[in-house]
Scaffold this motif. Sequence first.
Motif, short mmCIF file in Angstrom:
data_model
loop_
_atom_site.label_atom_id
_atom_site.label_comp_id
_atom_site.label_asym_id
_atom_site.label_seq_id
_atom_site.Cartn_x
_atom_site.Cartn_y
_atom_site.Cartn_z
N VAL A 1 -33.78 -14.93 10.78
CA VAL A 1 -32.52 -14.71 11.34
C VAL A 1 -33.00 -14.76 12.85
CG1 VAL A 1 -30.51 -13.50 11.98
CG2 VAL A 1 -31.27 -13.27 9.62
N LEU A 2 -32.15 -15.24 13.54
CA LEU A 2 -32.85 -14.99 15.22
C LEU A 2 -31.36 -13.92 15.11
CD1 LEU A 2 -32.79 -18.70 16.71
CD2 LEU A 2 -34.12 -17.27 16.62
N HIS A 3 -31.73 -13.45 15.46
CA HIS A 3 -30.96 -11.90 16.10
C HIS A 3 -29.97 -11.89 17.18
CE1 HIS A 3 -31.93 -9.63 12.03
NE2 HIS A 3 -33.44 -10.00 12.75
N GLN A 4 -31.01 -12.32 18.33
CA GLN A 4 -30.22 -12.40 19.93
C GLN A 4 -29.65 -13.81 19.84
OE1 GLN A 4 -31.46 -9.76 22.38
NE2 GLN A 4 -32.05 -8.05 20.79
N GLY A 5 -29.95 -15.02 18.98
CA GLY A 5 -29.68 -16.54 19.42
C GLY A 5 -31.71 -16.37 20.12
N GLN B 1 -37.88 -13.86 19.30
CA GLN B 1 -38.61 -12.64 18.71
C GLN B 1 -39.77 -12.95 19.03
OE1 GLN B 1 -34.24 -13.17 15.81
NE2 GLN B 1 -36.44 -12.03 14.87
N GLU B 2 -40.46 -12.03 18.59
CA GLU B 2 -41.73 -11.91 19.11
C GLU B 2 -42.31 -12.93 17.58
OE1 GLU B 2 -45.83 -9.16 18.38
OE2 GLU B 2 -44.22 -8.49 18.50
N LEU C 1 -47.00 -18.13 13.89
CA LEU C 1 -47.63 -19.02 15.22
C LEU C 1 -48.46 -19.47 14.61
CD1 LEU C 1 -48.75 -15.11 16.55
CD2 LEU C 1 -46.95 -17.06 18.02
N GLU C 2 -48.98 -19.67 12.88
CA GLU C 2 -50.01 -21.04 13.15
C GLU C 2 -49.56 -21.82 13.02
OE1 GLU C 2 -52.45 -19.53 9.51
OE2 GLU C 2 -52.51 -17.49 10.43
N ALA C 3 -47.77 -21.61 12.69
CA ALA C 3 -46.85 -22.94 11.51
C ALA C 3 -47.43 -23.31 13.54
CB ALA C 3 -46.09 -23.02 11.20
N GLN C 4 -46.76 -23.24 14.18
CA GLN C 4 -46.63 -24.00 15.55
C GLN C 4 -48.07 -24.69 16.23
OE1 GLN C 4 -45.24 -20.66 18.17
NE2 GLN C 4 -42.99 -21.71 18.74
N ARG D 1 -37.39 -20.29 13.67
CA ARG D 1 -37.55 -19.40 15.04
C ARG D 1 -38.88 -20.28 15.04
NH1 ARG D 1 -38.71 -14.45 12.74
NH2 ARG D 1 -39.58 -13.97 14.52
N VAL D 2 -39.44 -21.42 15.13
CA VAL D 2 -40.87 -22.02 15.20
C VAL D 2 -39.97 -22.89 16.37
CG1 VAL D 2 -42.28 -23.51 14.59
CG2 VAL D 2 -42.31 -22.38 13.67
N LEU D 3 -39.44 -23.59 16.23
CA LEU D 3 -39.54 -25.01 17.64
C LEU D 3 -38.03 -24.12 18.81
CD1 LEU D 3 -38.02 -28.03 14.92
CD2 LEU D 3 -39.88 -27.00 16.00
#
Length: 192
Positions: free
Chosen positions: A49-53, A58-59, A65-68, A98-100
């Motif tokens: 979830v993007l809690h604040q868009g 979000q950290e 991080l590995e996926a990026q 979350r990743v892009l």
Amino acid sequence: MGKKILVVLGHSDGGSFCAALAGNYIAAAQTAGHEVRFLRLADLVFDPVLHQGYKKIQELEPGLLEAQQDIKWAEHLCFVYPIWWGGMPALLKGFLDRVLLPGFAFKFSPDSNFQEKLLKGRTAHLLVTMDTPAWYFKWVYRMSPVAQMEITTLAFCGIKPLKSLMFGPVLSSQPGQRERWLLQTRALAARI
């Protein structure tokens, strides 16, 4: 010389037909001389979830991080996922949200209304399963979830979709049909 390929499985069940498609794609790509990394989203621990868009990023959890890093490493990506309720699974959507991120996948400059595509030079395949006949999905539903992934997600970031294969209906398919779909998948991976 082979390519660097990242295969992303967006189905939560490791015993699914999507998992079989991913496994066949990986095997054929490796046989063709490509270096392949595999990312099974169900194995990652992250808040989708993007809690604040995008007002406040979000950290990222270690798996994201590995996926990026895997996405940066890859020259070609393959996303394998089902269509559920007319769209991609929440797991995959949350992963993409979350990743892009701005600054990683794209960025806007103050003097332009259009984004800079930061993942240029990469290509992608989509392997999509559904319980709707593929022709019905194409002509009646207009393939909107596939278009969303191809155009407003991947192309937005600079990743060029090359081919999308849609398999369905999976629920009523017979073993012979599934084997033909697996052969299609292997042929696609062998041609990268």
